[in-house]
Motif scaffolding. Structure first.
Motif, PDB file in Angstrom:
ATOM      1  N   GLY A  46       0.793  -1.226   0.000  1.00 38.57           N
ATOM      2  CA  GLY A  46       0.000   0.000   0.000  1.00 38.57           C
ATOM      3  C   GLY A  46       0.824   1.274   0.000  1.00 38.57           C
ATOM      4  O   GLY A  46       0.281   2.377   0.097  1.00 38.57           O
ATOM      5  N   LYS A  49       4.067   1.420  -4.623  1.00 38.89           N
ATOM      6  CA  LYS A  49       5.000   0.809  -5.585  1.00 38.89           C
ATOM      7  C   LYS A  49       4.335   0.543  -6.934  1.00 38.89           C
ATOM      8  O   LYS A  49       4.877   0.878  -7.978  1.00 38.89           O
ATOM      9  CB  LYS A  49       5.562  -0.513  -5.014  1.00 38.89           C
ATOM     10  CG  LYS A  49       6.236  -0.356  -3.666  1.00 38.89           C
ATOM     11  CD  LYS A  49       6.814  -1.675  -3.149  1.00 38.89           C
ATOM     12  CE  LYS A  49       5.780  -2.765  -2.912  1.00 38.89           C
ATOM     13  NZ  LYS A  49       4.773  -2.441  -1.858  1.00 38.89           N
ATOM     14  N   SER A  50       3.153  -0.090  -6.889  1.00 38.25           N
ATOM     15  CA  SER A  50       2.472  -0.398  -8.156  1.00 38.25           C
ATOM     16  C   SER A  50       1.990   0.878  -8.837  1.00 38.25           C
ATOM     17  O   SER A  50       1.998   0.967 -10.076  1.00 38.25           O
ATOM     18  CB  SER A  50       1.296  -1.347  -7.924  1.00 38.25           C
ATOM     19  OG  SER A  50       1.762  -2.598  -7.465  1.00 38.25           O
ATOM     20  N   THR A  51       1.593   1.857  -8.042  1.00 38.15           N
ATOM     21  CA  THR A  51       1.203   3.151  -8.613  1.00 38.15           C
ATOM     22  C   THR A  51       2.355   3.720  -9.441  1.00 38.15           C
ATOM     23  O   THR A  51       2.165   4.149 -10.588  1.00 38.15           O
ATOM     24  CB  THR A  51       0.830   4.138  -7.478  1.00 38.15           C
ATOM     25  OG1 THR A  51      -0.297   3.607  -6.783  1.00 38.15           O
ATOM     26  CG2 THR A  51       0.507   5.516  -8.018  1.00 38.15           C
TER      27      THR A  51
END
Ligand SMILES: Nc1ncnc2c1ncn2[C@@H]1O[C@H](COP(=O)(O)OP(=O)(O)O)[C@@H](O)[C@H]1O
Ligand SMILES: [Mg+2]
Length: 227
Positions: A46, A49-51
């Motif tokens: 959360g 990182k993926s953002t």
């Protein structure tokens, strides 16, 4: 036969998501030049990182700032231009392999080349060479459902590398694999890094991060370069 790397850069790159009445800043303004080689991105679940990876890929649109690849601001390209740019310059590996279920391993690896209009014979040869690089020449005609998780992920790596991309992005690519299969996949991802490509790898695993040349730590949407 390897194309030279293209520099991946962010400039004041940010992402704010609407949330209920307010908003969540998933990525605070982040300016960075990714050095060629392997960059590990670590941080709690959360943290953003993926953002960050989805913005680098052009899958998501920034709230502010820019992503540049070889000087091109990818978000100025338009959807079709960006898809074309991705096909030429990027490879992706996700936590789940995302192979096309009705295509064989070989056809999956050929798929990006088909989209870029590479003639059938050349794309067959290139796909075979890549499958052989990942140790799966004997599995070329198997469907994904007939491969182990580790094998399927190696096919996904072969598919990501078949266009010889300048930028390789991987979001927890070993997250679903046993230790041994994970090591094999990682080893395959470090090869393009050694060849001067820019590889950005999100990982939870400190052993994986230890393999990297450069490190980014993400916390509450703030990204810090550690070296
Ligand atoms: N599409 C979205 N809409 C709203 N909030 C999102 C969206 N994607 C991610 N977020 C929020 O942004 C923050 C960062 O998420 P993410 O980048 O997925 O973290 P990580 O990959 O580090 O686990 C989290 O608070 C998450 O809930
Ligand atoms: Mg994530």
């Amino acid at each position: 036969m390897s194309t030279p790397g293209l520099l991946l850069q962010t400039e004041q790159l940010s992402r704010i998501y609407p949330s209920g009445d307010g908003s969540i800043t998933a990525l605070h303004p982040f300016t960075h030049t990714f050095a060629p080689g392997l960059t590990a991105v670590v941080g709690p679940s959360g943290s953003g990182k993926s953002t960050l990876l989805n913005l680098l890929a052009g899958f998501d649109t920034p709230s502010g700032g820019a992503v540049r690849v070889g000087g091109t601001d990818i978000h100025t390209l338009g959807e079709a231009g960006r898809a074309d740019f991705r096909l030429k310059h990027y490879g992706f590996v996700f936590q789940s392999h995302n192979l096309v279920a009705i295509l064989s391993a070989q056809e999956n690896v050929e798929f990006p080349l088909m989209l870029s209009g590479v003639p059938p014979r050349e794309r067959r040869e290139r796909a075979r060479a890549l499958l052989s690089d990942v140790g799966l020449e004997k599995r070329a005609h198997h469907l994904p459902s007939h491969l182990s998780g580790g094998e399927a992920q190696r096919v996904a790596v072969a598919r990501a590398l078949v266009s010889d991309p300048a930028v390789l992005l991987a979001d927890e690519p070993t997250g679903n694999l046993d230790t041994r299969s994970g090591q094999v996949v990682l080893e395959l991802l470090t090869r393009p890094a050694r060849a001067g490509k820019t590889v950005v790898l999100i990982t939870h695993d400190p052993d994986v991060a230890a393999l990297a040349d450069h490190h980014l730590r993400v916390r509450d949407g703030e990204v810090h370069a550690e070296d």
